[in-house]
Design a protein around this motif. Structure first.
Motif, mmCIF file in Angstrom:
data_model
loop_
_atom_site.group_PDB
_atom_site.id
_atom_site.type_symbol
_atom_site.label_atom_id
_atom_site.label_comp_id
_atom_site.label_asym_id
_atom_site.label_seq_id
_atom_site.Cartn_x
_atom_site.Cartn_y
_atom_site.Cartn_z
ATOM 1 N N GLY A 1 16.784 64.729 42.553
ATOM 2 C CA GLY A 1 17.927 63.824 42.625
ATOM 3 C C GLY A 1 19.084 64.381 41.819
ATOM 4 O O GLY A 1 18.895 64.839 40.692
ATOM 5 N N GLU A 2 20.283 64.371 42.396
ATOM 6 C CA GLU A 2 21.440 64.910 41.679
ATOM 7 C C GLU A 2 21.999 63.851 40.734
ATOM 8 O O GLU A 2 22.035 62.658 41.047
ATOM 9 C CB GLU A 2 22.509 65.394 42.658
ATOM 10 C CG GLU A 2 23.597 66.208 41.984
ATOM 11 C CD GLU A 2 24.261 67.213 42.913
ATOM 12 O OE1 GLU A 2 25.074 68.030 42.398
ATOM 13 O OE2 GLU A 2 23.984 67.194 44.125
ATOM 14 N N LEU A 3 22.442 64.328 39.553
ATOM 15 C CA LEU A 3 22.961 63.455 38.505
ATOM 16 C C LEU A 3 24.359 63.892 38.099
ATOM 17 O O LEU A 3 24.713 65.059 38.225
ATOM 18 C CB LEU A 3 22.056 63.522 37.259
ATOM 19 C CG LEU A 3 20.567 63.223 37.423
ATOM 20 C CD1 LEU A 3 19.842 63.539 36.121
ATOM 21 C CD2 LEU A 3 20.342 61.766 37.814
ATOM 22 N N SER A 4 25.124 62.946 37.595
ATOM 23 C CA SER A 4 26.391 63.305 36.960
ATOM 24 C C SER A 4 26.082 63.857 35.567
ATOM 25 O O SER A 4 24.989 63.637 35.026
ATOM 26 C CB SER A 4 27.287 62.074 36.828
ATOM 27 O OG SER A 4 26.742 61.184 35.858
ATOM 28 N N GLU B 1 24.975 61.051 33.320
ATOM 29 C CA GLU B 1 23.609 60.606 33.623
ATOM 30 C C GLU B 1 22.589 61.600 33.097
ATOM 31 O O GLU B 1 21.530 61.208 32.578
ATOM 32 C CB GLU B 1 23.447 60.428 35.136
ATOM 33 C CG GLU B 1 24.194 59.239 35.703
ATOM 34 C CD GLU B 1 24.202 59.230 37.224
ATOM 35 O OE1 GLU B 1 24.281 58.132 37.804
ATOM 36 O OE2 GLU B 1 24.129 60.320 37.846
ATOM 37 N N PHE B 2 22.899 62.896 33.205
ATOM 38 C CA PHE B 2 21.980 63.912 32.700
ATOM 39 C C PHE B 2 21.836 63.795 31.183
ATOM 40 O O PHE B 2 20.724 63.864 30.650
ATOM 41 C CB PHE B 2 22.465 65.309 33.080
ATOM 42 C CG PHE B 2 21.482 66.386 32.750
ATOM 43 C CD1 PHE B 2 20.474 66.727 33.641
ATOM 44 C CD2 PHE B 2 21.551 67.064 31.535
ATOM 45 C CE1 PHE B 2 19.552 67.720 33.329
ATOM 46 C CE2 PHE B 2 20.635 68.057 31.220
ATOM 47 C CZ PHE B 2 19.632 68.384 32.120
ATOM 48 N N HIS C 1 22.136 61.204 29.408
ATOM 49 C CA HIS C 1 21.298 60.023 29.144
ATOM 50 C C HIS C 1 19.813 60.386 29.224
ATOM 51 O O HIS C 1 19.013 59.901 28.417
ATOM 52 C CB HIS C 1 21.638 58.906 30.138
ATOM 53 C CG HIS C 1 20.881 57.642 29.882
ATOM 54 N ND1 HIS C 1 21.225 56.756 28.878
ATOM 55 C CD2 HIS C 1 19.778 57.121 30.480
ATOM 56 C CE1 HIS C 1 20.374 55.739 28.880
ATOM 57 N NE2 HIS C 1 19.494 55.930 29.846
ATOM 58 N N CYS C 2 19.455 61.258 30.163
ATOM 59 C CA CYS C 2 18.059 61.704 30.278
ATOM 60 C C CYS C 2 17.610 62.487 29.043
ATOM 61 O O CYS C 2 16.422 62.533 28.722
ATOM 62 C CB CYS C 2 17.876 62.570 31.522
ATOM 63 S SG CYS C 2 18.083 61.721 33.086
ATOM 64 N N CYS D 1 23.740 69.037 38.037
ATOM 65 C CA CYS D 1 22.661 68.472 37.238
ATOM 66 C C CYS D 1 21.678 67.726 38.144
ATOM 67 O O CYS D 1 22.100 67.035 39.086
ATOM 68 C CB CYS D 1 23.205 67.508 36.185
ATOM 69 S SG CYS D 1 24.451 68.222 35.093
ATOM 70 N N ALA E 1 17.590 65.665 38.371
ATOM 71 C CA ALA E 1 16.288 65.202 37.908
ATOM 72 C C ALA E 1 15.262 65.749 38.886
ATOM 73 O O ALA E 1 15.440 65.652 40.112
ATOM 74 C CB ALA E 1 16.235 63.680 37.867
#
Length: 245
Positions: free
Chosen positions: A188-191, A194-195, A197-198, A224, A226
């Protein structure tokens, strides 16, 4: 006279080390350009490789650290692979280095220096979790020297020197409940936000003001993702295909 070795921004000499430890240090840590008599060289007198690494971390208090590996692909892309224990991060890193000829900037801990805006090359032994060696063997890949489930020798696979912190690709590996049966590959692509935050549970981003914003800036030109599930081969093929995209 003992050789001066470098680990991140920390230079040291180890006095009284036996040949085995000296060989391990030579395999892991590049020689420093500093002279043995320089006042900023730290003298270490005892310990093993892990002790040296742990002492070095204390000299990097101001750095952003992440439970992650950083690598450079054969076509020059800088890639971060972050993940908690049992996410497959180390397995994929070892396989990329041994099978796909990637260069390793760091494994286990990745350090960014916010004062100089550099990604520090930081060698440490590859920690292989139980079952990792078997999964690597199944993919025709096994580190040549294992001691207490750690692989000491980097055998020329380290990418030496400080690097720009700007990343091309960044992966947050999800925890694998059962590494022997990881299930289908999920991406899944993240901004960048958001990355980051991970990364909060596996970094010191919350402990130093401004580090989270710094990391978002380092990811400003990155793609980025997941990533979860999949076999070693499926993960490697996917990561390599994204470096070519």
């Amino acid at each position: 006279m003992s050789e001066v070795r470098k680990l991140g921004r920390f230079s040291f000499v180890l006095q009284g080390a036996d040949k085995e430890l000296t060989d391990q240090l030579s395999a892991l840590f590049p020689q420093s350009g500093e002279d043995n008599g320089a006042p900023n060289i730290v003298q270490l007198t005892d310990g093993d490789v892990r002790t040296v690494v742990n002492q070095a971390l204390r000299y990097h208090d101001g750095c952003l650290w992440i439970d992650a590996a950083a690598l450079i692909s054969p076509n020059g892309k800088k890639v971060l692979i972050a993940g908690a224990s049992h996410s497959g991060k180390s397995t994929s890193t070892v396989a990329l280095a041994l099978i796909r000829n990637w260069k390793v900037l760091s494994e286990d801990i990745t350090l960014f220096d916010p004062l100089t805006d550099k990604l520090l090359s930081f060698a440490s032994p590859f920690s292989l979790k139980p079952g990792t060696a078997d999964r690597l063997r199944a993919n025709a890949c096994i580190p040549p020297r294992l001691f207490m489930n750690e692989w000491i020798s980097m055998e020329g696979m380290m990418a030496e020197g400080e690097q720009s912190p700007q990343l091309d690709l960044a992966f947050a590996f999800r925890h694998l409940a059962d590494p022997s049966a990881p299930g289908s590959l999920e991406l899944g692509e993240l901004s960048p936000t958001e990355f980051v935050h991970c990364l909060l549970p596996i970094s010191n981003l919350l402990h130093v003001n401004g580090l989270a914003d710094k990391m978002v800036s380092y990811l400003s030109r990155s793609r980025c993702f997941a990533l979860g599930g999949g076999s070693i081969t499926e993960r490697l093929d996917l990561i390599e295909s994204l470096t070519r995209a």
